[in-house]
Design a protein around this motif. Sequence first.
Motif, PDB file in Angstrom:
ATOM      1  N   ARG A  18       6.815  -4.961  -3.114  1.00 13.67           N
ATOM      2  CA  ARG A  18       5.814  -4.550  -2.128  1.00 13.67           C
ATOM      3  C   ARG A  18       6.487  -4.348  -0.772  1.00 13.67           C
ATOM      4  O   ARG A  18       7.178  -5.237  -0.277  1.00 13.67           O
ATOM      5  CB  ARG A  18       4.721  -5.615  -2.010  1.00 13.67           C
ATOM      6  CG  ARG A  18       3.567  -5.206  -1.127  1.00 13.67           C
ATOM      7  CD  ARG A  18       2.494  -6.274  -1.120  1.00 13.67           C
ATOM      8  NE  ARG A  18       1.782  -6.334  -2.387  1.00 13.67           N
ATOM      9  CZ  ARG A  18       0.731  -5.583  -2.667  1.00 13.67           C
ATOM     10  NH1 ARG A  18       0.282  -4.700  -1.801  1.00 13.67           N
ATOM     11  NH2 ARG A  18       0.131  -5.709  -3.828  1.00 13.67           N
ATOM     12  N   GLN A  19       6.301  -3.157  -0.181  1.00 13.91           N
ATOM     13  CA  GLN A  19       6.844  -2.875   1.131  1.00 13.91           C
ATOM     14  C   GLN A  19       5.817  -3.210   2.215  1.00 13.91           C
ATOM     15  O   GLN A  19       4.608  -3.244   1.950  1.00 13.91           O
ATOM     16  CB  GLN A  19       7.230  -1.398   1.244  1.00 13.91           C
ATOM     17  CG  GLN A  19       8.370  -0.991   0.329  1.00 13.91           C
ATOM     18  CD  GLN A  19       8.960   0.346   0.729  1.00 13.91           C
ATOM     19  OE1 GLN A  19       8.562   0.980   1.697  1.00 13.91           O
ATOM     20  NE2 GLN A  19       9.955   0.774  -0.042  1.00 13.91           N
ATOM     21  N   PRO A  20       6.272  -3.441   3.448  1.00 12.99           N
ATOM     22  CA  PRO A  20       5.319  -3.705   4.521  1.00 12.99           C
ATOM     23  C   PRO A  20       4.511  -2.463   4.870  1.00 12.99           C
ATOM     24  O   PRO A  20       5.019  -1.343   4.814  1.00 12.99           O
ATOM     25  CB  PRO A  20       6.211  -4.126   5.691  1.00 12.99           C
ATOM     26  CG  PRO A  20       7.524  -3.473   5.413  1.00 12.99           C
ATOM     27  CD  PRO A  20       7.666  -3.510   3.921  1.00 12.99           C
ATOM     28  N   ALA A  21       3.271  -2.696   5.249  1.00  9.78           N
ATOM     29  CA  ALA A  21       2.418  -1.592   5.683  1.00  9.78           C
ATOM     30  C   ALA A  21       2.653  -1.250   7.142  1.00  9.78           C
ATOM     31  O   ALA A  21       2.451  -0.105   7.565  1.00  9.78           O
ATOM     32  CB  ALA A  21       0.948  -1.958   5.471  1.00  9.78           C
ATOM     33  N   ILE A  22       3.079  -2.228   7.932  1.00  8.89           N
ATOM     34  CA  ILE A  22       3.216  -2.074   9.379  1.00  8.89           C
ATOM     35  C   ILE A  22       4.499  -2.751   9.837  1.00  8.89           C
ATOM     36  O   ILE A  22       4.809  -3.863   9.396  1.00  8.89           O
ATOM     37  CB  ILE A  22       2.024  -2.728  10.116  1.00  8.89           C
ATOM     38  CG1 ILE A  22       0.711  -2.039   9.753  1.00  8.89           C
ATOM     39  CG2 ILE A  22       2.226  -2.732  11.634  1.00  8.89           C
ATOM     40  CD1 ILE A  22      -0.512  -2.822  10.209  1.00  8.89           C
ATOM     41  N   VAL A  23       5.225  -2.098  10.739  1.00 12.66           N
ATOM     42  CA  VAL A  23       6.315  -2.741  11.487  1.00 12.66           C
ATOM     43  C   VAL A  23       6.033  -2.466  12.959  1.00 12.66           C
ATOM     44  O   VAL A  23       5.957  -1.302  13.379  1.00 12.66           O
ATOM     45  CB  VAL A  23       7.696  -2.198  11.102  1.00 12.66           C
ATOM     46  CG1 VAL A  23       8.781  -2.918  11.908  1.00 12.66           C
ATOM     47  CG2 VAL A  23       7.957  -2.357   9.605  1.00 12.66           C
ATOM     48  N   ALA A  24       5.854  -3.520  13.746  1.00 16.46           N
ATOM     49  CA  ALA A  24       5.499  -3.369  15.160  1.00 16.46           C
ATOM     50  C   ALA A  24       6.306  -4.355  15.988  1.00 16.46           C
ATOM     51  O   ALA A  24       6.795  -5.370  15.487  1.00 16.46           O
ATOM     52  CB  ALA A  24       4.005  -3.595  15.370  1.00 16.46           C
ATOM     53  N   ASP A  40      -6.219  -2.700   4.320  1.00 21.71           N
ATOM     54  CA  ASP A  40      -6.916  -1.425   4.157  1.00 21.71           C
ATOM     55  C   ASP A  40      -5.966  -0.343   3.634  1.00 21.71           C
ATOM     56  O   ASP A  40      -6.385   0.553   2.887  1.00 21.71           O
ATOM     57  CB  ASP A  40      -7.527  -0.969   5.488  1.00 21.71           C
ATOM     58  CG  ASP A  40      -8.743  -1.793   5.890  1.00 21.71           C
ATOM     59  OD1 ASP A  40      -9.286  -2.512   5.031  1.00 21.71           O
ATOM     60  OD2 ASP A  40      -9.137  -1.726   7.074  1.00 21.71           O
ATOM     61  N   THR A  41      -4.696  -0.432   4.040  1.00 19.93           N
ATOM     62  CA  THR A  41      -3.713   0.585   3.670  1.00 19.93           C
ATOM     63  C   THR A  41      -3.152   0.371   2.272  1.00 19.93           C
ATOM     64  O   THR A  41      -3.062   1.316   1.473  1.00 19.93           O
ATOM     65  CB  THR A  41      -2.552   0.595   4.683  1.00 19.93           C
ATOM     66  OG1 THR A  41      -3.069   0.812   5.996  1.00 19.93           O
ATOM     67  CG2 THR A  41      -1.541   1.685   4.358  1.00 19.93           C
ATOM     68  N   LEU A  42      -2.780  -0.883   1.959  1.00 21.48           N
ATOM     69  CA  LEU A  42      -2.068  -1.154   0.714  1.00 21.48           C
ATOM     70  C   LEU A  42      -2.798  -2.114  -0.228  1.00 21.48           C
ATOM     71  O   LEU A  42      -2.276  -2.430  -1.294  1.00 21.48           O
ATOM     72  CB  LEU A  42      -0.670  -1.706   1.008  1.00 21.48           C
ATOM     73  CG  LEU A  42       0.293  -0.746   1.727  1.00 21.48           C
ATOM     74  CD1 LEU A  42       1.636  -1.419   1.965  1.00 21.48           C
ATOM     75  CD2 LEU A  42       0.480   0.538   0.923  1.00 21.48           C
ATOM     76  N   GLY A  43      -3.949  -2.621   0.191  1.00 21.50           N
ATOM     77  CA  GLY A  43      -4.712  -3.489  -0.681  1.00 21.50           C
ATOM     78  C   GLY A  43      -4.300  -4.942  -0.575  1.00 21.50           C
ATOM     79  O   GLY A  43      -3.408  -5.313   0.200  1.00 21.50           O
TER      80      GLY A  43
END
Length: 224
Positions: free
Chosen positions: A55-61, A148-151
């Motif tokens: 599983r990859q991250p949905a967000i990097v901030a 919401d993006t990846l479940g």
Amino acid sequence: MSVLATVHLVRHGEVFNPDRVLYGRLPGFGLSDLGLQMADGVAEWFVERANRIQRQPAIVAASPLQRAKQTAAPIAAAFGKKLETEPNLIEAVNAFEGMSNVAATLKSTPSLWPKLRNPARPSWGEPYIQQVQRMVEVVQRSRDVAVDTLGPGAEAILVSHQLPIWVTRLATEGRPLMHDPRRRECTLTSVTSLVFEDGRERPRVEYHEPNAHLLAQAANLPGA
């Protein structure tokens, strides 16, 4: 117990700071060569994790400060993600910003002593509770966007600074926010993971040091 989401709070790498300035929010304090090596190392750690859990991250901030963005950049690049900037991940305000050898300066400067009157707040900077509130807002929003993006099981990576990360962990674990800065468990490029699980009111905390082998070489100022 199933995992809803995991939000990783990453401290930035070593900063080039030969004068040992408490740099806070000051501009111009980027990563040292060792700090850049740490940034690459924590990116590799996240790639290995992604391969392991599939599983990859949905967000990097990252915080808008240079050292945080430099630490986050290799992570974002490793996953082909746009690096987002989150103002609420920024370092805490500190009245002693710009000083070097802070302890000695305070001892010899009576005009600064009123700033020390209330360490529980603390009186020398941004209240701990305000730091927690702004960090939690980003954590919860990032968690929700990731899901919401990846479940369910989605992950987000947020690069910030030692004090905001540490007080967020204290609050998550239900501990007092007042603390001794020398006892923070939040080393350079450490990963404090908030694991949100179904049926739990508070996230579970995990802690990792991807660059433990480099820490002995690093200059480290509490709160920097």
